[in-house]
Design an enzyme around this catalytic site. Structure first.
Site, PDB file in Angstrom:
ATOM      1  N   SER A   3       0.857  -1.173   0.000  1.00 57.37           N
ATOM      2  CA  SER A   3       0.000   0.000   0.000  1.00 57.37           C
ATOM      3  C   SER A   3       0.899   1.230   0.000  1.00 57.37           C
ATOM      4  O   SER A   3       1.774   1.356   0.848  1.00 57.37           O
ATOM      5  CB  SER A   3      -0.859  -0.056   1.264  1.00 57.37           C
ATOM      6  OG  SER A   3      -1.630   1.102   1.382  1.00 57.37           O
ATOM      7  N   LYS A  61      -1.369  -0.922  -4.148  1.00 58.44           N
ATOM      8  CA  LYS A  61      -2.559  -0.125  -3.846  1.00 58.44           C
ATOM      9  C   LYS A  61      -2.127   1.309  -3.615  1.00 58.44           C
ATOM     10  O   LYS A  61      -1.120   1.567  -2.957  1.00 58.44           O
ATOM     11  CB  LYS A  61      -3.224  -0.718  -2.602  1.00 58.44           C
ATOM     12  CG  LYS A  61      -4.051   0.212  -1.760  1.00 58.44           C
ATOM     13  CD  LYS A  61      -4.830  -0.597  -0.742  1.00 58.44           C
ATOM     14  CE  LYS A  61      -4.942   0.150   0.575  1.00 58.44           C
ATOM     15  NZ  LYS A  61      -5.799  -0.550   1.536  1.00 58.44           N
ATOM     16  N   LYS A  82      -3.192   5.120  -2.266  1.00 61.38           N
ATOM     17  CA  LYS A  82      -4.139   5.945  -1.525  1.00 61.38           C
ATOM     18  C   LYS A  82      -4.524   7.117  -2.422  1.00 61.38           C
ATOM     19  O   LYS A  82      -3.650   7.713  -3.069  1.00 61.38           O
ATOM     20  CB  LYS A  82      -3.501   6.459  -0.239  1.00 61.38           C
ATOM     21  CG  LYS A  82      -3.208   5.367   0.773  1.00 61.38           C
ATOM     22  CD  LYS A  82      -4.477   4.846   1.417  1.00 61.38           C
ATOM     23  CE  LYS A  82      -4.159   3.847   2.536  1.00 61.38           C
ATOM     24  NZ  LYS A  82      -5.377   3.291   3.157  1.00 61.38           N
ATOM     25  N   ASP A 131      -7.505   3.288  -2.897  1.00 59.39           N
ATOM     26  CA  ASP A 131      -8.230   3.336  -1.625  1.00 59.39           C
ATOM     27  C   ASP A 131      -8.416   4.798  -1.233  1.00 59.39           C
ATOM     28  O   ASP A 131      -7.437   5.534  -1.069  1.00 59.39           O
ATOM     29  CB  ASP A 131      -7.421   2.595  -0.550  1.00 59.39           C
ATOM     30  CG  ASP A 131      -8.128   2.556   0.797  1.00 59.39           C
ATOM     31  OD1 ASP A 131      -9.306   2.985   0.877  1.00 59.39           O
ATOM     32  OD2 ASP A 131      -7.511   2.095   1.772  1.00 59.39           O
ATOM     33  N   GLU A 174     -11.559   1.175  -3.432  1.00 62.74           N
ATOM     34  CA  GLU A 174     -11.866   0.854  -2.037  1.00 62.74           C
ATOM     35  C   GLU A 174     -12.402   2.066  -1.288  1.00 62.74           C
ATOM     36  O   GLU A 174     -11.818   3.146  -1.354  1.00 62.74           O
ATOM     37  CB  GLU A 174     -10.573   0.333  -1.383  1.00 62.74           C
ATOM     38  CG  GLU A 174     -10.742  -0.141   0.043  1.00 62.74           C
ATOM     39  CD  GLU A 174      -9.428  -0.649   0.635  1.00 62.74           C
ATOM     40  OE1 GLU A 174      -8.465  -0.883  -0.124  1.00 62.74           O
ATOM     41  OE2 GLU A 174      -9.375  -0.802   1.869  1.00 62.74           O
ATOM     42  N   ASP A 201     -14.287  -1.224   3.233  1.00 65.22           N
ATOM     43  CA  ASP A 201     -13.352  -1.387   4.344  1.00 65.22           C
ATOM     44  C   ASP A 201     -14.010  -0.794   5.598  1.00 65.22           C
ATOM     45  O   ASP A 201     -14.722  -1.496   6.329  1.00 65.22           O
ATOM     46  CB  ASP A 201     -12.027  -0.681   3.984  1.00 65.22           C
ATOM     47  CG  ASP A 201     -10.980  -0.683   5.092  1.00 65.22           C
ATOM     48  OD1 ASP A 201     -11.269  -1.167   6.207  1.00 65.22           O
ATOM     49  OD2 ASP A 201      -9.851  -0.188   4.865  1.00 65.22           O
ATOM     50  N   LYS A 222     -10.393  -6.501   7.793  1.00 65.23           N
ATOM     51  CA  LYS A 222      -9.323  -6.122   8.714  1.00 65.23           C
ATOM     52  C   LYS A 222      -9.691  -6.714  10.058  1.00 65.23           C
ATOM     53  O   LYS A 222     -10.748  -6.416  10.606  1.00 65.23           O
ATOM     54  CB  LYS A 222      -9.245  -4.603   8.835  1.00 65.23           C
ATOM     55  CG  LYS A 222      -8.401  -3.961   7.774  1.00 65.23           C
ATOM     56  CD  LYS A 222      -8.255  -2.486   7.985  1.00 65.23           C
ATOM     57  CE  LYS A 222      -7.467  -1.916   6.816  1.00 65.23           C
ATOM     58  NZ  LYS A 222      -7.863  -0.532   6.528  1.00 65.23           N
ATOM     59  N   GLY A 227      -4.292  -4.084   6.127  1.00 62.26           N
ATOM     60  CA  GLY A 227      -3.388  -3.899   7.261  1.00 62.26           C
ATOM     61  C   GLY A 227      -3.550  -2.544   7.914  1.00 62.26           C
ATOM     62  O   GLY A 227      -4.151  -1.630   7.351  1.00 62.26           O
TER      63      GLY A 227
HETATM   64 MG    MG Z   1      -8.717   0.808   3.261  1.00 61.70          MG
END
Ligand code: MG
Length: 382
Positions: free
Chosen positions: A136, A162, A164, A189, A216, A241, A265, A293
Site C-alpha cells: 500500500s 494499492k 491511496k 483506496d 476501495e 473497508d 481487517k 493492514g
Molecule cells: Mg482501506
C-alpha cells in the site's frame, strides 16, 4: 485454559518511509501489545493496532488503553474456556472499541493454538502454505516520487500495488502509474474521502477506465446506499473497508450490493473470531476477500498472515514484510515477503517468537494485572 495474568505495553516504532493517507501523515506508529498468560505459564500475544488519532475510526491509542485496563482485562482475568470464542464472550457486552477487542482476541487465539501445539492458521481453518502480499503506497509528495515508489515495490516482487487517493490526488497519479505499468494489479483506496456528489461521480467514471482491480471505500463509512449506487454505475468492483465493522454491516453490504469485494481487517472487526465469520459469510455470498493492514508490528502482522490462509482470501493481502515499514521488528524471525509471497508459519501460535525483552525495554507505558487491584476497575460481571 484459564487466564491468570494480562500485561499491556505501549510501544512506538519509527517508519522507514513516512506514510500519508487522505486524512493524515505519520513518521512513527504506536501500538499496544497484549500478553495473556494461562495457568501453566504459557503466553499468547495480540496487538491493538489502532491509529493514535481518530481519523480511520473512532478509536485512539488512549481510548484503547482505557477500555483495555478498565473493561477487557477485568473481564478476561480468571476466565476459563476451551475455545477462544468462550473467552471472547467475557467482553461481549463491550460495544464498539473493535481495535481494543481485536488485540485481546489475537492474544487468546495465539494462546489457544500454542496450547494445542498447532499453527494459528491451522486453528483458524487456513488451507494455504503461502499468502500473496500486496503493498500500500501513501499519498506521495509528487507523481515522480510515486512512480519511483511503485518501481521499487515492483522490483521487490510485489504483484499488487494499492494507491491511496484523495480529492486532488486521484485521476492524474493513477493514470501516470497505469501508463508506466499497463499490466500491474493496481487498486485505489480513498478511505472514505469523497462526498457523494457530481464531481466525485466524474472522478470515479474516469478511474473506471483505468483497469483497476477495485476502488476501495470511496465514500464515508455509513454511506452504504451511495456505495450501492456507484457499484451499479461502474464496472470496477467497489470494495468496502471502513463501512464493515460488524457482521450486520456485511449483511447490509450483501443485501444492497454495495460492493463486490470485502477488505477484512481483523482490527476493524474486533478480532479473529468475527473476522473468520465474516470470511465465511462473504464466501457464501460469492464475495472475494483480502486482508487489509494497519501497519501492524510483527505480532499483528503474523495474525493477518494466518487469517489470510483461509480459502476465501482470493486477493493479495496487505501482509508485506515488516522490513518494508520498520527497521526492527518485535518478533523473530521477522515477517518477510519473498517475491511478494509470505510463507504461512507451521510453528505453534503465530509461529514467531515474540521478543519480550525488546518490548519491555522499549515500552513507554506498561500495565500488569499482577500489580494492580483489578477489582477496582469499572467492569462488573453482568
Ligand atoms: Mg482501506
Amino acid at each position: 485454559m484459564r487466564v491468570t495474568r494480562v500485561r499491556l505495553f505501549a510501544l512506538r516504532q519509527e517508519l522507514r518511509h513516512s506514510f500519508e493517507t487522505s486524512s493524515h501523515r505519520k513518521s512513527g506508529i504506536e501500538h499496544l501489545l497484549v500478553e495473556v498468560t494461562d495457568e501453566d505459564g504459557r503466553c499468547g500475544w495480540g496487538e491493538i493496532a489502532t491509529p493514535s488519532d481518530p481519523y480511520f475510526g473512532a478509536e485512539t491509542t488512549a481510548t484503547a488503553w482505557d477500555i483495555a485496563t478498565r473493561y477487557l482485562v477485568p473481564a478476561l482475568l480468571g476466565a476459563e474456556g476451551d475455545e477462544p470464542a468462550e473467552l471472547e464472550a467475557t467482553w461481549a457486552r463491550v460495544r464498539g472499541h473493535e481495535f481494543a477487542r481485536a488485540g485481546f482476541s489475537g492474544a487468546v487465539w495465539d494462546l489457544f493454538s500454542r496450547r494445542r501445539g498447532i499453527a494459528l492458521a491451522t486453528a483458524l481453518g487456513g488451507t494455504r502454505d503461502e499468502v500473496v502480499a500486496g503493498v500500500s503506497l501513501g499519498i506521495e509528495p509528487s507523481i515522480d516520487e510515486l512512480l519511483s515508489q511503485v518501481e521499487l515495490q515492483r522490483a521487490a516482487g510485489y504483484p499488487r500495488v494499492k494507491l491511496k487517493i484523495a480529492p486532488g490526488w486521484d485521476v492524474e497519479p493513477v493514470r501516470a502509474v497505469r501508463d508506466a505499468h499497463p499490466d500491474l494489479d493496481l487498486h485505489v483506496d480513498a478511505n472514505g474521502a469523497y462526498p457523494d456528489d457530481d464531481d466525485s461521480a466524474a472522478v470515479f467514471a474516469q478511474l473506471d477506465t483505468q483497469g483497476l482491480t477495485m476502488i476501495e471505500q470511496p465514500f464515508a463509512p455509513r454511506e452504504l446506499v451511495a456505495h450501492a449506487a456507484l457499484q451499479a454505475r461502474i464496472g470496477t468492483a467497489v470494495c468496502l473497508d471502513e463501512s464493515v465493522v460488524a457482521l450486520g454491516d456485511l449483511r447490509t453490504m450483501i443485501r444492497l450490493r454495495a460492493g463486490r469485494i470485502l477488505n477484512i481487517k481483523v482490527s476493524r472487526m474486533g478480532g479473529l473470531t468475527v473476522a473468520k465469520a465474516a470470511h465465511d459469510l462473504a464466501v457464501e455470498a460469492g464475495i472475494p476477500v483480502w486482508c487489509g493492514g494497519m501497519h501492524e508490528f510483527g505480532v499483528g502482522r503474523a495474525a493477518n498472515v494466518a487469517i489470510s490462509a483461509l480459502p476465501g482470501f482470493l486477493l493479495p493481502s496487505d501482509v508485506s514484510g515488516s522490513d518494508k515499514y520498520y527497521v526492527d521488528d518485535i518478533v523473530a524471525p521477522a515477517v518477510t515477503a519473498v517475491e511478494g509471497r509470505v510463507q504461512v508459519p507451521h510453528g505453534p501460535g503465530i509461529g514467531h517468537d515474540v521478543l519480550v525483552e525488546r518490548i519491555e525495554r522499549g515500552a513507554s507505558r506498561t500495565y500488569d494485572s499482577a500489580d494492580v487491584a483489578v477489582r477496582d476497575a469499572a467492569f462488573t460481571r453482568g
